[in-house]
Design a protein around this motif. Sequence first.
Motif, PDB file in Angstrom:
ATOM      1  N   VAL A  57     -32.454 -28.759   7.492  1.00 16.71           N
ATOM      2  CA  VAL A  57     -31.707 -28.966   8.807  1.00 16.71           C
ATOM      3  C   VAL A  57     -32.621 -29.023  10.050  1.00 16.71           C
ATOM      4  CG1 VAL A  57     -30.008 -27.666  10.257  1.00 16.71           C
ATOM      5  CG2 VAL A  57     -29.897 -27.448   7.842  1.00 16.71           C
ATOM      6  N   LEU A  58     -33.748 -28.260  10.012  1.00 23.86           N
ATOM      7  CA  LEU A  58     -34.782 -28.219  11.238  1.00 23.86           C
ATOM      8  C   LEU A  58     -35.182 -29.715  11.283  1.00 23.86           C
ATOM      9  CD1 LEU A  58     -36.585 -24.865  10.759  1.00 23.86           C
ATOM     10  CD2 LEU A  58     -35.226 -25.612  12.722  1.00 23.86           C
ATOM     11  N   THR A 112     -19.509 -25.046  -0.599  1.00 23.24           N
ATOM     12  CA  THR A 112     -20.356 -26.160  -0.673  1.00 23.24           C
ATOM     13  C   THR A 112     -20.252 -26.685   0.732  1.00 23.24           C
ATOM     14  OG1 THR A 112     -20.186 -26.602  -3.042  1.00 23.24           O
ATOM     15  CG2 THR A 112     -20.952 -28.378  -1.536  1.00 23.24           C
ATOM     16  N   ILE A 113     -21.432 -27.126   1.399  1.00 23.46           N
ATOM     17  CA  ILE A 113     -21.257 -27.766   2.700  1.00 23.46           C
ATOM     18  C   ILE A 113     -22.061 -29.035   2.660  1.00 23.46           C
ATOM     19  CG2 ILE A 113     -21.036 -25.494   4.009  1.00 23.46           C
ATOM     20  CD1 ILE A 113     -24.074 -25.954   4.683  1.00 23.46           C
ATOM     21  N   VAL A 137     -24.152 -32.840  12.196  1.00 23.91           N
ATOM     22  CA  VAL A 137     -22.646 -32.620  11.905  1.00 23.91           C
ATOM     23  C   VAL A 137     -22.785 -31.829  10.587  1.00 23.91           C
ATOM     24  CG1 VAL A 137     -20.416 -33.787  11.221  1.00 23.91           C
ATOM     25  CG2 VAL A 137     -22.033 -34.846  12.823  1.00 23.91           C
ATOM     26  N   LEU A 138     -21.595 -30.569  10.787  1.00 21.07           N
ATOM     27  CA  LEU A 138     -21.560 -29.807   9.545  1.00 21.07           C
ATOM     28  C   LEU A 138     -20.331 -29.731   8.854  1.00 21.07           C
ATOM     29  CD1 LEU A 138     -23.580 -27.696   8.505  1.00 21.07           C
ATOM     30  CD2 LEU A 138     -22.619 -26.067   9.964  1.00 21.07           C
ATOM     31  N   LYS A 139     -20.135 -30.092   7.623  1.00 24.10           N
ATOM     32  CA  LYS A 139     -18.760 -29.958   7.057  1.00 24.10           C
ATOM     33  C   LYS A 139     -18.617 -28.976   5.843  1.00 24.10           C
ATOM     34  CE  LYS A 139     -17.895 -34.797   8.490  1.00 24.10           C
ATOM     35  NZ  LYS A 139     -17.652 -36.118   8.291  1.00 24.10           N
ATOM     36  N   ARG A 160     -26.765 -34.580   3.169  1.00 23.16           N
ATOM     37  CA  ARG A 160     -27.252 -33.671   1.948  1.00 23.16           C
ATOM     38  C   ARG A 160     -26.113 -32.576   1.760  1.00 23.16           C
ATOM     39  NH1 ARG A 160     -33.308 -32.084   0.978  1.00 23.16           N
ATOM     40  NH2 ARG A 160     -32.267 -30.421  -0.410  1.00 23.16           N
ATOM     41  N   ARG A 161     -25.823 -32.005   0.581  1.00 23.47           N
ATOM     42  CA  ARG A 161     -24.982 -31.216   0.269  1.00 23.47           C
ATOM     43  C   ARG A 161     -25.692 -29.796  -0.377  1.00 23.47           C
ATOM     44  NH1 ARG A 161     -21.215 -33.088  -4.773  1.00 23.47           N
ATOM     45  NH2 ARG A 161     -20.930 -30.908  -4.969  1.00 23.47           N
TER      46      ARG A 161
END
Length: 426
Positions: free
Chosen positions: A135-136, A182-183, A143-145, A123-124
Amino acid sequence: MKVLVVGGGGREHALAWKCAQSPRVEQVWVAPGNAGTALEPKLQNLAVAADDVGALLAFAAAEAIDLTIIGPEAPLVMGIVDRFAAAGLRCFGPLRAAARLEGSKAYAKDFLRRHSIPTAGYRRFSKADFDADYVLAQRLPIVLKADGLAAGKGVLICASHAEAIAASEHMLGGALGAAGETIVVEEFLAGEEVSFIVMASGRQVLPLATSQDHKRRDDGDAGPNTGGMGAYSPAPIVTPALHARIMSEVIEPALRGLQADGNPYTGFLYAGLMIAPDGTPNVLEFNCRCGDPETQPLMLRLSSDLPALCEAALDGRLAGASARWDPRAALGVVMAAGGYPGHYRSGDAIEGLDAAATLPGKVFHAGTRLEGGRAVTNGGRVLCAVGLGDTVRDAQRQAYDLVHAIHWNRVQYRRDIGHRALARER
Ligand code: AMP
């Protein structure tokens, strides 16, 4: 024919060296180049930065450059190909709109999902809609981008939910500037990574030989992620059956999708893949250019004329083209400055390059510059020593013979480049 190669790393040294072997090429300019490209026959450095699009365009027009090849992603994402094309200059790489595939991870993920290409669930988020509860609820690791180009600092693999939430808030809070506005929060995929690089022209495609790189700094794939510590070609994990799957499940739908979206793609297209235990080729990322260090062993194996292949792509004649490859294996070991990928020194004199030049194989320069006629270190990844051999073992031996001939203060390199291929060779 006059060629301009944009960039100054090991990839660009290898591309320029390969272009210079074409009998049709009189001169290859490299902007900005390095000590290796400064000393290579038929090559000449141009003191213009790779992202100074205006100065590159002015030079190419004034010199009547016949073909420009872009090495790094930054000028592509800035739209260098659009600017050259508008001036009637031939430039091999994707237009700005197509380069978004690398320039925006969120765009790339949406593209993959829209075109049913296998990739990790995600998800963005932006600062306004960040959802810690999402996230939880995710399985660890997470993985975080960062969405934008972040010079290798944009991907984090978080071992705990608290770490993932803190890192998300850090990125969204501006730690990486606009790149982190944005992530993407993404599922972790297990498997083996493969680099799959093709030359593309619309829906026409010419796959390069297979290759595999080593992203971690230390032996045994430990330590921090880097730009790449070594690579080899071919990659024995890519069997003919897997090759066919990658073409039909990733490359062809991607090129079709780009065309359908109104962004037909010309240039090198690099799919970073995680091959799942069941053989599914999941896309980790797309790059809109060749890989570094994969390009160095690939160019040592390529026997075809590289400028002719680029011209075939630019003319829409790629379907009829073929590339010939040395059947031997090539393996490249990156020699880096001590401390890389963290803080490192520059300006150390590099010893042994003359001795290495008498040995078989090829040393490509990356972070080097000339100082009083001598090569000194000028970056994190300094050299890539590439060997050729009938087996990966033989190529590895030749590469490490080059490595052992060269020295500088606090040089570091991995001693196990090729370990996966060697395990399959046994
Ligand atoms: P990227 O820039 O997206 O290729 O990410 C850099 C590196 O992070 C990759 O080469 C992988 O080693 C790792 N990585 C990225 N995404 C994932 C994922 N979803 N699962 C596991 N590892 C990943």
